[in-house]
Scaffold this active site. Sequence first.
Site, short mmCIF file in Angstrom:
data_model
loop_
_atom_site.label_atom_id
_atom_site.label_comp_id
_atom_site.label_asym_id
_atom_site.label_seq_id
_atom_site.Cartn_x
_atom_site.Cartn_y
_atom_site.Cartn_z
NE ARG A 39 0.13 1.49 3.34
CZ ARG A 39 1.02 2.41 3.56
NH1 ARG A 39 2.32 2.09 3.69
NH2 ARG A 39 0.72 3.67 3.67
N GLY A 40 0.23 2.39 -0.19
CA GLY A 40 1.01 3.62 -0.39
C GLY A 40 1.11 3.85 -1.89
CB ALA A 41 0.23 6.80 -3.94
CD GLN B 244 -3.20 2.71 6.68
OE1 GLN B 244 -3.81 3.06 7.68
NE2 GLN B 244 -3.81 2.56 5.51
CE LYS C 214 -5.39 5.58 4.11
NZ LYS C 214 -6.42 4.71 3.45
CG ASP D 119 -3.17 7.67 -2.12
OD1 ASP D 119 -2.73 8.05 -1.01
OD2 ASP D 119 -3.15 6.48 -2.48
NE ARG E 148 -6.12 0.74 -1.77
CZ ARG E 148 -5.53 1.31 -0.72
NH1 ARG E 148 -4.24 1.14 -0.51
NH2 ARG E 148 -6.22 2.07 0.10
O1 MRU Z 1 -4.56 3.19 2.08
P1 MRU Z 1 -3.07 3.41 1.98
O2 MRU Z 1 -2.33 2.90 3.15
O3 MRU Z 1 -2.52 2.91 0.66
O4 MRU Z 1 -2.94 4.98 1.97
C1 MRU Z 1 -1.67 5.53 1.82
C2 MRU Z 1 -1.68 7.00 1.99
O5 MRU Z 1 -2.70 7.63 2.17
C3 MRU Z 1 -0.37 7.69 1.85
O6 MRU Z 1 -0.38 8.85 2.62
C4 MRU Z 1 -0.17 8.06 0.38
O7 MRU Z 1 -0.24 6.93 -0.44
C5 MRU Z 1 1.09 8.75 0.14
S1 MRU Z 1 2.45 7.75 0.61
C6 MRU Z 1 3.80 8.06 -0.10
#
Ligand code: MRU
Length: 347
Positions: free
Chosen positions: A44-46, A194, A246, A235, A87
């Site tokens: 996870r994480g963009a 997270q 998030k 994201d 996603r």
């Molecule tokens: O649902 P997630 O854990 O994938 O959400 C991630 C986030 O919201 C991060 O803040 C975002 O992807 C930027 S991370 C480099």
Amino acid sequence: MRTVYWENGVVKLIDQRRLPAVLEIVSYTDYKKIAVAIKDMVVRGAPAIGATAGFGLALAAFASNSSSRKGLLSDLQAAAEELVSARPTAVNPGWVVNRIMVRVAQDESLGLSETRNLVLQEAQLIADEDVAINLEMAKYGSSLISDGDVIIHHCNTGSLATVDWGTALGAIRMAHEQGKKIHVLVDETRPRLQGSRLTAWELDQYGISYEIISDNMAGYFLRSGNATKVFFGADRVAANGDVANKIGTYMLSLAAKDNNIPVYPVVPTSTIDLSLRDGDQIPLEERDPREVLDISFQGERVAPIEAQARNIAFDITPHRLVTAIVTERGIIHPPFEENLAGVLRNE
Ligand code: MRU
């Protein structure tokens, strides 16, 4: 260690569902399982899901048994759509697969095996570039951090959210490595936690001072003068500077703005989507309500067994609440509409 990498025809991911209890690397050879892993948040994480989608496309390229280049490209297109739809909020998977598809379509003289190798080569390049871009962002982001800062950080934006190093947490890490004395207030980030699971785990490894706070404590720290800056990732950023991140980022930014505390999203330029006018056009993922309901306190389930829930995974922070956006090409100040377009045009 990288969050996602390719090894001898296999995609390897750190299983983020198991941290901080267990550091487990899981292996994938089927792009369809990669799409499920993205949806289930193994990764996870963009930026991390972007890089993973790229390697997923490479798996699809090698698995395709099409005997023509046209057939292979059509198999790749189908795989790309499946990987991107896993996603919807993050623009990064779409950006990655689009870049790979454009690259392989460029040279019509390529044979089947050359095309397959090119998909992998481009996916690997994107993953390597991600690390370099994060280091650039960290240089700019750390210049905004002063000795003595107490930073509220939302979600996880560190190595785990990227291929390596991180965005907002990468800036914090670099400031720490520059010798600045900083303290991080880690939003626990309900419902998937997270912050308390992943960001706290990373901060432990880097030796950075932190405390976990529940998300609803942020307003207290901001108003009482006990927090000096707010950092998070994104994201997707729309053309006018509205930021999708998030769930909870909007409330955090509102409280920060009300108390004149600067708010800094740290984002690679690939996360900026100039095709969308404003944040209202960004698709916001709604996830399984069980992620909200399946939580226990002192060994007992919290919610009544029949309870219903909503689980909106992201929200929009309007650009008026954002002080500046940190990218690998520099720090972008308002007016965002003009300045984001200007920075992106300067390819
Ligand atoms: O649902 P997630 O854990 O994938 O959400 C991630 C986030 O919201 C991060 O803040 C975002 O992807 C930027 S991370 C480099």
